[in-house]
Design a protein around this motif. Structure first.
Motif: not given
Length: 540
Positions: A79, A83-84, A87, A91, A93-94, A97, A174
């Protein structure tokens, strides 16, 4: 928010905590300190539920969300860095993606027959993404990554291609994006350059939740924490003041305890002398018995715990010539990237140059050119007469032979030296009598750095070229190194992101910027006063 009530914890034969207690409240910024192996990481793990005390209780207020950054960042691949980081926000980031995958599907002519379903699904996912403020989340994630030194290209590239140090930054980003109720940060200043470090300082000062962190960067701690929690000898002691206040109070407490110990020892010696003198005389039997009982009831004062801080003193280095190294019209390129184009730079005896510049400016390249580890594309690098160079580079730690012990490594390098002097050298760099038998392959990053430093400094060069020498070093070893280098009579050229190291040791600054190379007389402190910024990438 977080309470530790009479916790006890033992790892194997090592006792880490004995009925230790502390309370951590919202809005506090707390520095966790203690010698290596005292149990700082174990304490963090107990707070986030990854470990349990043997006795006592760790309690966290209901609904408190804790963000925990540790040095073990785990696997990352497949990824983008953005995106990481997203995360950590759940949800979002999911969905991001999936949006990217759906956009690719809509542009794929081979999937034209599925287009209605793809467009319908895209609308559903996009709606949910907007509900969760996904577009703002993407922007905030990029803002945090930029603060930690990421280019746009690196943000969107596969995180699996990043080095360990850059993955650490992703893991830290993050946690920062989460903005949890409490942040527990284990060495967040590791692997950061100066610009990123200063950005992180400001971020943490503005953060309104509970912050508990460790750091081997004294200046970073000094600027952020308003309270210190110390682990020492199994107990937890809280100092309600900043890091400097803690240092002063600890010294004061040790002096007071030493004075109390000495007074009690003098009193005990006097009493014991009386008992020994008159114990055989019947006429003094009652007095002797009374004093024996008195001694039995006395609470003994312990001497203060001595911190292991061995000073390393340089043997005198041979004197070099006045001109130590001269670079003339140096050009250096990596592919299409020009690092230097006609660089002129001279280092003279006893000068201590610190090299400043943003990532990619060519700091390490300059040191490699001077050390002969890289050759210029054109121009000359001339090392002066009688110059004996010592070069510390990060890759030097990878060259240690894994199966050799610390002591064998020192013996291999200095076969003429006696065992006593090599053990003394190992002790100066933090290796106890047992630790010198460790094999190099099991050493931590900090231990490897200390061993390489010991190898370089035992037979001292008169010109030290140091690339981030304080990376991985704990506070005590940094202080020892700074004290040793402060009395060093030779010449220095170095790169460091540790401001205490920069201020204490530099007397010249070489600043590498896109606009050109600038030289400043006076050290880092004078550079900050003159330019109004602490690093070239920051403008006031």
């Amino acid at each position: 928010m977080i309470r530790l009530d009479s916790i006890s914890k033992q790892n194997g034969h090592q006792i880490l905590f004995i009925e230790a207690s502390a309370a951590l409240h919202k809005g506090e910024k707390i520095g966790l300190v203690g010698p290596n192996g005292a149990g700082k990481t174990t304490l963090f793990r107990m707070m986030v539920g990854e470990d349990q005390p043997d006795e006592g209780q760790v309690s966290v207020d209901r609904d408190v969300v804790i963000g925990y950054f540790s040095q073990d960042v785990g696997e990352m691949a497949g990824r983008s860095a953005v995106s990481e980081v997203m995360d950590g926000a759940g949800p979002v980031s999911e969905l991001a993606d999936e949006l990217k995958a759906l956009e690719a599907a809509m542009a794929d002519p081979d999937r034209a027959d599925e287009m209605d379903e793809i467009v319908t699904r895209y609308g559903e996912v996009q709606g949910r993404f907007e509900e969760l403020d996904g577009y703002a989340m993407d922007g905030r994630a990029r803002e945090v990554l930029a603060g930690l030194g990421f280019s746009q290209e690196r943000m969107d590239g596969d995180v699996g291609a990043l080095s360990g140090g850059w993955k650490m930054r992703v893991a830290l980003a993050r946690i920062l994006l989460m903005r949890p109720d409490a942040m527990i940060l284990d060495e967040p200043s590791n692997h950061l350059d100066l610009e990123s470090l200063i950005w992180l300082e400001q971020f943490l000062r503005d953060y309104e939740g509970l912050l508990l962190m460790t750091s081997h960067d004294r200046e970073f701690m000094r600027r952020i924490v308003g309270k210190v929690l110390e682990i020492d000898g199994g107990s937890l002691t809280t100092y309600s003041g900043g890091y400097e206040f803690y240092e002063q109070q600890r010294i004061l407490a040790e002096r007071q305890q030493q004075a109390q110990f000495e007074r009690q020892q003098a009193m005990l010696a006097k009493e014991i002398k009386f008992i020994e003198r008159f114990k055989a005389r019947a006429s003094h039997a009652a007095q002797v018995q009374s004093r024996v009982k008195k001694l039995e009831k006395i609470d003994r004062v312990e001497p203060p715990k001595r911190r292991e801080s061995v000073l390393f003193e340089f043997p005198p280095a041979p004197r070099s010539g006045e001109d130590v190294v001269a670079l003339k019209r140096v050009q250096k390129r990596y592919g299409s990237l020009t690092i230097y184009d006609g660089l002129d730079f001279m280092v003279r005896r006893k000068e201590r140059w610190c090299v400043m510049g943003v990532n990619g400016a060519g700091k390490s390249t300059l040191l490699k050119l001077v050390a002969g580890a890289a050759a210029p594309d054109s121009g000359t690098v001339v090392v002066g007469g009688s110059v004996k160079m010592g070069y510390f580079a990060q890759h030097a730690m990878d060259l240690l032979e894994g199966e050799r012990t610390v002591f064998q490594t020192l013996e291999d390098a200095f076969p003429q030296a006696g065992q006593g002097s090599l053990r003394a050298l190992a002790g100066c760099f933090g290796f106890s009598s047992n630790e010198v038998e460790k094999r190099c392959r099991v050493l931590s990053g900090g231990e490897k750095a200390r061993l390489v430093m010991a190898l370089m400094l035992f037979d001292p060069p008169n010109f030290l070229v140091l690339d981030e020498p304080t990376n991985h070093l704990d506070l005590a070893t940094k202080e020892m190194l700074i004290a040793a280098l402060a009395s060093y009579e030779g010449t220095m050229l170095f790169v460091s992101h540790d401001r205490h190291f920069l201020s204490a040791l530099s007397n010249r600054v070489l600043e590498l910027t896109p606009e050109g190379v600038h030289q400043y007389g006076g050290g880092y402190t004078e550079y900050v006063a003159r330019t109004g910024h602490e690093a070239p990438g920051l403008r006031s």
